[in-house]
Design a protein around this motif. Structure first.
Motif, PDB file in Angstrom:
ATOM      1  N   HIS A 104       0.808  -1.232   0.000  1.00  0.00           N
ATOM      2  CA  HIS A 104       0.000   0.000   0.000  1.00  0.00           C
ATOM      3  C   HIS A 104       0.839   1.279   0.000  1.00  0.00           C
ATOM      4  O   HIS A 104       0.288   2.380   0.122  1.00  0.00           O
ATOM      5  CB  HIS A 104      -0.985   0.031   1.165  1.00  0.00           C
ATOM      6  N   LYS A 105       2.150   1.166  -0.170  1.00  0.00           N
ATOM      7  CA  LYS A 105       2.975   2.367  -0.310  1.00  0.00           C
ATOM      8  C   LYS A 105       3.146   2.751  -1.784  1.00  0.00           C
ATOM      9  O   LYS A 105       3.663   3.817  -2.094  1.00  0.00           O
ATOM     10  CB  LYS A 105       4.348   2.139   0.320  1.00  0.00           C
ATOM     11  N   GLY A 106       2.697   1.858  -2.673  1.00  0.00           N
ATOM     12  CA  GLY A 106       2.802   2.095  -4.102  1.00  0.00           C
ATOM     13  C   GLY A 106       1.520   2.622  -4.689  1.00  0.00           C
ATOM     14  O   GLY A 106       0.745   3.317  -4.018  1.00  0.00           O
ATOM     15  N   VAL A 107       1.286   2.285  -5.956  1.00  0.00           N
ATOM     16  CA  VAL A 107       0.120   2.809  -6.669  1.00  0.00           C
ATOM     17  C   VAL A 107      -0.537   1.703  -7.486  1.00  0.00           C
ATOM     18  O   VAL A 107       0.061   0.655  -7.751  1.00  0.00           O
ATOM     19  CB  VAL A 107       0.503   3.973  -7.614  1.00  0.00           C
ATOM     20  N   CYS A 108      -1.769   1.972  -7.885  1.00  0.00           N
ATOM     21  CA  CYS A 108      -2.503   1.094  -8.800  1.00  0.00           C
ATOM     22  C   CYS A 108      -2.961   1.954  -9.975  1.00  0.00           C
ATOM     23  O   CYS A 108      -3.674   2.944  -9.786  1.00  0.00           O
ATOM     24  CB  CYS A 108      -3.694   0.459  -8.088  1.00  0.00           C
ATOM     25  N   ASP A 217      -0.934   3.667   2.495  1.00  0.00           N
ATOM     26  CA  ASP A 217       0.283   4.142   3.157  1.00  0.00           C
ATOM     27  C   ASP A 217       1.202   4.906   2.218  1.00  0.00           C
ATOM     28  O   ASP A 217       2.395   5.078   2.498  1.00  0.00           O
ATOM     29  CB  ASP A 217       1.035   2.951   3.768  1.00  0.00           C
ATOM     30  N   PHE A 218       0.660   5.394   1.105  1.00  0.00           N
ATOM     31  CA  PHE A 218       1.430   6.228   0.189  1.00  0.00           C
ATOM     32  C   PHE A 218       1.877   7.495   0.907  1.00  0.00           C
ATOM     33  O   PHE A 218       1.080   8.164   1.571  1.00  0.00           O
ATOM     34  CB  PHE A 218       0.580   6.587  -1.027  1.00  0.00           C
ATOM     35  N   SER A 219       3.147   7.839   0.787  1.00  0.00           N
ATOM     36  CA  SER A 219       3.683   9.021   1.462  1.00  0.00           C
ATOM     37  C   SER A 219       3.404  10.283   0.655  1.00  0.00           C
ATOM     38  O   SER A 219       3.747  10.363  -0.528  1.00  0.00           O
ATOM     39  CB  SER A 219       5.186   8.863   1.675  1.00  0.00           C
TER      40      SER A 219
END
Length: 253
Positions: A104-108, A217-219
């Motif tokens: 969940h730190k990345g993207v879709c 959890d993307f910063s």
């Protein structure tokens, strides 16, 4: 949005670094060699039985299966997506966020499927872009489920020609569009592309990329980089959050 209207969306999960360094700058997705996938059925040797050659012993079969498996994969590249399915949107899959989206730190990435096909018409063939089918492994039926290699045909026209132009064509779904049902939660649709080029090859998403869903959890410190890559486009940025701690929702920011 009603689920019966969601037949034209593709979702590609990726880490933040891959998105920022490779995907978004050129808006293209890498076609990966099939041998690099994480499913053993796709990167280990197939087990085929022999047709027409009764004098093959087990050692011969094992050697031939290894060589035939290499032929089936050596020129095969793949690009994988998830799709909407029944009560879940394509950006909601926990397994995909865990395995491919950096927890969940990345993207879709959300694509328009029809536009994606149009802008990659030289790569995508209708019988090589489809949903993966998931099968339940029945140990009693393993022997019956094996595909047969016709060694008489190999003698007649040559091994590579038979494997690539006959056996592979006849068994395309079995070889490239089937996975064990434990992978079912990925709801996968994939592009298979056969190419002898050793260099990297890509599918364009210049026109088909419509939204970027940011993991929970993307910063926010990376948000300016995302926006910079999308400058001048109509691509939406959406943030995922839990609705009542029950399911994910995605809202445009």
């Amino acid at each position: 949005m009603p689920f019966d209207k969601l037949q034209n969306r593709l979702f590609h999960y990726t880490s933040l670094s891959t998105a920022l360094e490779f995907i978004l700058p050129n808006r293209e997705l890498l076609l990966n060699p099939l041998i690099r996938t994480n499913d053993p059925r796709e990167n280990k040797n197939f087990v085929f039985s022999a047709k027409s050659w009764a004098n093959l012993d087990n050692d011969d079969l094992k050697k031939n299966n290894k060589e035939i498996s290499e032929i089936l994969r050596e020129d095969c590249k793949v690009l994988c997506f998830s799709i909407d399915h029944k009560d879940y949107f394509g950006y909601e899959y926990a397994r995909m966020w865990s395995h491919y989206g950096g927890n969940h730190k990345g993207v879709c990435l959300e694509l328009d499927k029809n536009v994606f096909i149009e802008e990659n018409i030289d790569i995508i063939k209708s019988d090589q872009f489809k949903k993966v089918k998931y099968f339940k492994l029945e140990f009693k039926e393993i022997q019956n489920q094996q595909k047969q290699i016709d060694y008489t045909k190999i003698d007649e026209i040559g091994r590579d020609k038979y494997i690539k132009e006959h056996f592979r064509v006849e068994n395309l779904d079995f070889l490239y569009f089937q996975k064990n049902e434990e992978w079912k939660s990925e709801r996968e649709m994939r592009v298979i592309y056969f190419s002898n080029k050793r260099e990297n090859e890509f599918c364009s998403i210049q026109k088909s990329l419509k939204k970027i869903h940011l993991g929970i959890d993307f910063s926010d410190s990376y948000l300016p980089s995302i926006r910079s890559n999308l400058k001048g486009s109509n691509i939406d940025i959406c943030r995922l959050e839990y609705s009542g701690n029950v399911r994910l929702t995605s809202k445009k920011i």
